[in-house]
Motif scaffolding. Structure first.
Motif, PDB file in Angstrom:
ATOM      1  N   LEU A   1       1.202  -3.470  -9.685  1.00 30.31           N
ATOM      2  CA  LEU A   1       1.029  -4.668  -8.844  1.00 30.31           C
ATOM      3  C   LEU A   1       0.560  -5.803  -9.754  1.00 30.31           C
ATOM      4  O   LEU A   1      -0.435  -5.659 -10.459  1.00 30.31           O
TER       5      LEU A   1
ATOM      6  N   HIS B   1       5.611  -4.990  -8.361  1.00 25.59           N
ATOM      7  CA  HIS B   1       5.502  -5.887  -7.202  1.00 25.59           C
ATOM      8  C   HIS B   1       4.565  -7.048  -7.518  1.00 25.59           C
ATOM      9  O   HIS B   1       3.600  -6.899  -8.242  1.00 25.59           O
TER      10      HIS B   1
ATOM     11  N   CYS C   1      -5.610  -5.854  -3.845  1.00 24.48           N
ATOM     12  CA  CYS C   1      -4.442  -5.015  -4.122  1.00 24.48           C
ATOM     13  C   CYS C   1      -4.855  -3.575  -4.439  1.00 24.48           C
ATOM     14  O   CYS C   1      -4.313  -2.623  -3.899  1.00 24.48           O
TER      15      CYS C   1
ATOM     16  N   TRP D   1       3.277  -8.343  -1.984  1.00 25.67           N
ATOM     17  CA  TRP D   1       3.076  -6.941  -1.571  1.00 25.67           C
ATOM     18  C   TRP D   1       2.041  -6.855  -0.438  1.00 25.67           C
ATOM     19  O   TRP D   1       2.221  -6.144   0.542  1.00 25.67           O
TER      20      TRP D   1
ATOM     21  N   THR E   1       5.600  -2.384   4.312  1.00 27.40           N
ATOM     22  CA  THR E   1       5.281  -1.428   3.257  1.00 27.40           C
ATOM     23  C   THR E   1       4.213  -0.470   3.780  1.00 27.40           C
ATOM     24  O   THR E   1       3.228  -0.920   4.374  1.00 27.40           O
TER      25      THR E   1
END
Lengths: 594, 350
Positions: free
Chosen positions: A346, A221, A254, A226, A235
């Motif tokens: 990520l 992602h 993240c 994200w 999500t």
């Protein structure tokens, strides 16, 4: 050297290191003093005038002020300026009645703002009271831009953001949410007197060329996308083992978000050495505190796919080498490639601007990097009606920079609508007045406390990780906030010297705790004069304050570097040749243009 | 709101050979009037002691009563101190020096303390050549009692209240010269470049060393017509020489015009170098120094700098031939050699 011109507001402005470093030039010492006095509402309003989002910034600001803080030069740590701002925001009382109250008398002009992030909202706030009809466009369902989509709620609670966004939207802004502007040409045909583009840097960088990127796509992602999808609740979970690529603040957001969505073994892997990562030191600390290791000097080589599914990544180990100019090169160490397991990856290795919706034949010039050509003072593009600001103007920066852009763009847009020259910028509002109240009495807390920086309390790790929405930081309690506020050295209370009153008794020289003051023969070469002082002035970023010649034809030279603003020079001066004067400097925003 | 000196110091302060930065030699915050010349002298003392790497516990500050005598509180907090009765500092210094000759004795006095009530004490400390620095912070008035003329106020000086002083002034430097002092200097609180090396030289002089420092009283004697105001002193200062004190055998860095420099070696190896400014003056000739003082006075000027030095001075201890060991360190076995020695002495008389 020539005598210092203290009538130029920029001289004393530079002495207030924090305010000078702040892109919006927030009068920091002024609001810190108000906090110490328990005047949280007033402190909030000083902030709101300059930086528009005190509650947001008090939690998320990149804090360019803190590395600049004078306290860091005389002690170890700067004042916790950012978190004091939060104290004002948390403890203020009613503020809405102190803000401009609509409805405002229309001035017949219409402006469009593209993107509802901090720069556009700032333009809206500055122009609305002037009677502009403001149309705000954003593809999301709520305003706030990247403050909402990219900053996790455990760092910035929704209520705080909503409150400050709504102060602006409630000024009568016409919002067009869930509306992605597809064409600037169409927008320009709608008769707007000016268009402001604050559409940010919405495109996350990818690693398209890395082997396995296509096959593993469903578990790889782009970090900022994200985060948006987590914010808008598309999500809800992530795999147990997560690799976050990148070393900036987005990577930190993240990884910490991943920990809250089911990530048990979350690792940050970054190419550069730990010390050179772009993330703020405190954000790195917060990530590590949540059991997230940061693995540095690892360059991603491939995504490893097993049975059609991502199972990890391989990395090459490197070490930094620096050439004579200090330029870094990452050189492979020659060790075997490292494999790190992962269910999800990520990618947070940076973001870029993207203007697919701006037609290239509108008269807006773009440079070879695909960036619009924007004037750094006026924020005007090469199209007379179009202005840029925030990340859209010069690439990704931060909230406070976006706010500063918004203020200046609003000034330009207003001047343009008044048919005035947008290059003639309004002067700052400046005031300088004595703080002397009597013998040993000053209208500010001149005593310098020795306290070390106080730590902002947090909820326990267990509580923090159990929910995405629990704010991690608790903010200073009022007693601790007071103590932290007292660490401020009041750099805006200036030492003003009147050479014609000086009898050269040396009292100021003798008392100055940090040996800032010297009476000496003058020298035309600043670098030599700097060496002639009681303690040589080696920090050339800090100014010398040079007086007119005193009676013996010597000059007073004050090195501004480590002055504590304690007022002892003025206290011990028998003739009031020194005075402590409060300097107030405020950038003029659009509503104050006369 | 508060009047407390912050603890923070310039991070680039250099350390002396003992590893101390200059703030180690500071004292409490001064309670004298803002702008008092005495504070500048305190700062000069701090600078001199820092430069000479004096261990603070090796120095004793002695004073009497007055604004000047308050100053030992404002420098060298880590040193010994004795604040004596008005004008009696010289007696205390003499006693202390006799008891322990190993310490540096730093006497601080004022024009009232030395030229009036303590005159009889001052003159005897000079003629006994007690090894000490004797600083007179001379402002020509009684600042602590609201500025009456003191015994050093010049004839013709006008007080802040407007009255003319018609009495002759006592010249501390000339008097010390007459009484045989082997180190006599005069300076101005507003000229640290001169005062600091003078203090250093005085500390290194092994005998009585007088520094008479004109130190303006900003509150009561800084008016037009006063001969001890900042403005008047600046206009009438006439320096005998520029002075450089060079500890041990360091190279002298200041460049002087050839022939005008006088170098005087002190017994500990340090050197004083003087670039002479006053004509017909020899710092090693008492007569010449006295003449220079009289000459300056006649032309209405204040002569500053090192006026006279005799580096072969013989201080009180050498004069009365005390033992090498400081008296306070003599233990009973030294002072009372015991019955056996007594018997042998007695035996000589049989």
């Amino acid at each position: 050297m020539k005598p210092t011109d203290i009538n130029n507001p920029e001289y004393f402005h530079k002495v207030v290191d924090c305010q000078y470093a702040c892109p919006s030039h927030t009068p920091v010492p002024q609001y810190i003093r108000l906090i110490a006095q328990g005047k949280y509402t007033e402190a909030y309003m000083v902030n709101w005038d300059s930086n528009v989002f005190p509650g947001v910034l008090g939690r998320t600001c990149d804090r360019p002020c803190e590395p600049a803080c004078r306290r860091g030069r005389v002690e170890e740590e700067p004042v916790a300026i950012c978190r004091l701002k939060r104290v004002a925001a948390d403890h203020k009382s009613e503020v809405k009645n102190l803000m401009p109250q609509g409805p405002f008398k229309p001035n017949g002009k219409k402006v469009a703002l593209v993107g509802a992030g901090p720069s556009s909202l700032t333009v809206a706030r500055d122009l609305a009271p002037l009677g502009y009809e403001i149309h705000l466009y954003d593809e999301q369902k709520l305003g706030g831009g990247f403050m909402r989509s990219q900053i996790p709620v455990f760092r910035l609670p929704e209520e705080v953001l909503n409150e400050e966004v709504n102060y602006i939207l409630e000024m009568g802004i016409h919002t067009h949410f869930n509306h992605y502007v597809k064409s600037l040409k169409d927008l320009l045909q709608k008769d707007y007197d000016a268009v402001f583009i604050g559409s940010g840097a919405p495109k996350g960088k990818d690693l398209t060329d890395l082997p396995g990127r296509q096959e593993g796509a469903s578990n790889i992602h782009i970090g900022i996308n994200w985060l948006v999808s987590v914010t808008f609740e598309h999500t809800h979970k992530i795999g147990k083992k997560v690799i976050v690529l990148g070393g900036g603040n987005t990577a930190m957001d993240c990884c910490r978000t991943a920990r809250r969505l089911g990530g048990e073994e979350v690792k940050v892997v970054v190419r550069s050495p730990y010390a050179e990562m772009k993330a703020s030191p405190w954000e790195k600390e917060d990530a590590q505190h949540e059991d997230i290791p940061i693995i540095d000097n690892h360059v991603p080589k491939s995504f490893v796919i097993k049975n059609g599914k991502l199972c990890g990544m391989t990395f090459e180990k490197v070490k930094p080498e620096y050439d004579l100019n200090g330029k870094r090169k990452l050189v492979p160490t020659g060790e075997a490639e490292v494999f790190i397991e992962a269910d999800d990856v990520l990618i947070a290795i940076g973001q870029e601007n993207s203007f697919p919706w701006i037609e290239r034949d509108l008269g807006i010039e773009f440079n070879s990097w695909g960036m619009p050509v924007v004037n750094e003072t006026t924020f005007a593009s090469t199209h007379p009606k179009v202005f840029f600001g925030g990340d859209a103007a010069f690439g990704p920066k931060n909230i406070i920079t976006a706010v500063a852009h918004g203020h200046q763009a609003a000034v330009s847009m207003h001047l343009m609508c008044l048919e005035r020259d947008i290059h003639e910028r309004p002067s700052p509002y400046v005031n300088l007045h004595s703080m002397k109240m009597g013998i040993h009495e000053w209208a500010y807390d001149s005593h310098v406390v020795l306290d070390q920086r106080y730590v902002v309390p947090q909820v326990t790790k267990q509580v923090a990780l159990s929910s995405l929405k629990t704010e991690v930081e608790l903010g200073f309690s009022l007693p601790v906030g007071y103590k932290e506020a007292e660490r401020c050295l009041n750099c805006d209370i200036q030492t003003v010297f009147f050479y014609d009153k000086c009898i050269e008794c040396d009292a100021c020289v003798d008392i100055c705790p940090t040996s800032c003051i010297t009476f000496t023969e003058n020298h035309e070469d600043e670098s030599i004069l700097r060496k002639m002082l009681k303690v040589p002035a080696e920090n050339t970023e800090q100014s010398l304050y040079v007086s007119e010649p005193v009676k013996t034809q010597r000059v007073m030279v004050k090195d501004e570097d480590v002055c504590l603003h304690c007022g002892l020079c003025a206290e011990r001066c028998p003739t009031s040749a020194w005075d402590m004067q409060q300097f107030f400097y405020n950038v003029t925003k659009a509503p104050k243009i006369k | 709101m508060t009047y407390i000196k912050p603890k923070f110091r310039h991070p680039n302060l250099t350390k002396n050979k003992l590893g101390y930065t200059i703030d180690y030699y500071e004292g409490a915050l001064s309670t004298l009037c803002a702008g008092c010349g005495h504070d500048s002298i305190s700062a000069a003392i701090i600078q001199a002691c820092y430069d000479l790497c004096i261990e603070p516990h090796r120095l004793a500050k002695l004073s009497g009563i007055g604004c000047s005598s308050k100053t030992p509180t404002y420098f060298l907090s880590n040193s010994h101190g004795f604040n004596s009765v008005h004008g009696r500092m010289p007696s205390v210094a003499t006693g202390a020096n006799l008891a322990n000759k190993d310490l540096i004795y730093f006497g601080v006095s004022g024009d009232g303390d030395s030229a009036s009530i303590g005159m009889g004490q001052f003159v005897h400390a000079v003629r006994r050549n007690v090894n000490m620095v004797y600083i007179v912070m001379n402002n020509g008035c009684y600042g602590l009692t609201k500025g009456q003329d003191s015994a050093t106020a010049d004839n013709g000086s006008i007080s802040k209240a407007g009255s003319l002083n018609q009495f002759e002034a006592i010249d501390m430097a000339a008097m010390a010269l007459e009484l045989g002092s082997d180190f006599v200097a005069q300076s101005f609180s507003g000229d640290k470049e001169q005062l600091v090396p003078l203090i250093k030289a005085a500390i290194n002089h092994k005998g009585f060393a007088l520094i008479n420092v004109i130190s303006p009283c900003v509150t009561f004697n800084n008016n037009v017509g006063s001969t001890k105001s900042y403005d008047y002193v600046r206009q009438h200062v006439e320096a005998t020489a520029t002075i450089d004190f060079v500890p041990e055998m360091k190279e002298i860095k200041t460049s002087y015009k050839e022939g005008s420099v006088k170098k005087i070696s002190m017994h500990d190896g340090s050197k004083i170098s003087l670039e002479k400014l006053a004509p017909n003056w020899n710092p090693q000739n008492r007569q010449s120094a006295l003449q220079a003082i009289h000459h300056a006075r006649e032309s209405g000027n204040i002569l500053t700098g090192l006026l006279y030095i005799n580096e072969d001075t013989i201080d009180l201890h050498r004069l009365i031939k005390t033992v090498e060991e400081p008296l306070n360190q003599l233990i009973e076995s030294h002072l009372c050699p015991g019955n056996k020695v007594l018997q042998s002495i007695n035996a000589e008389f049989y």
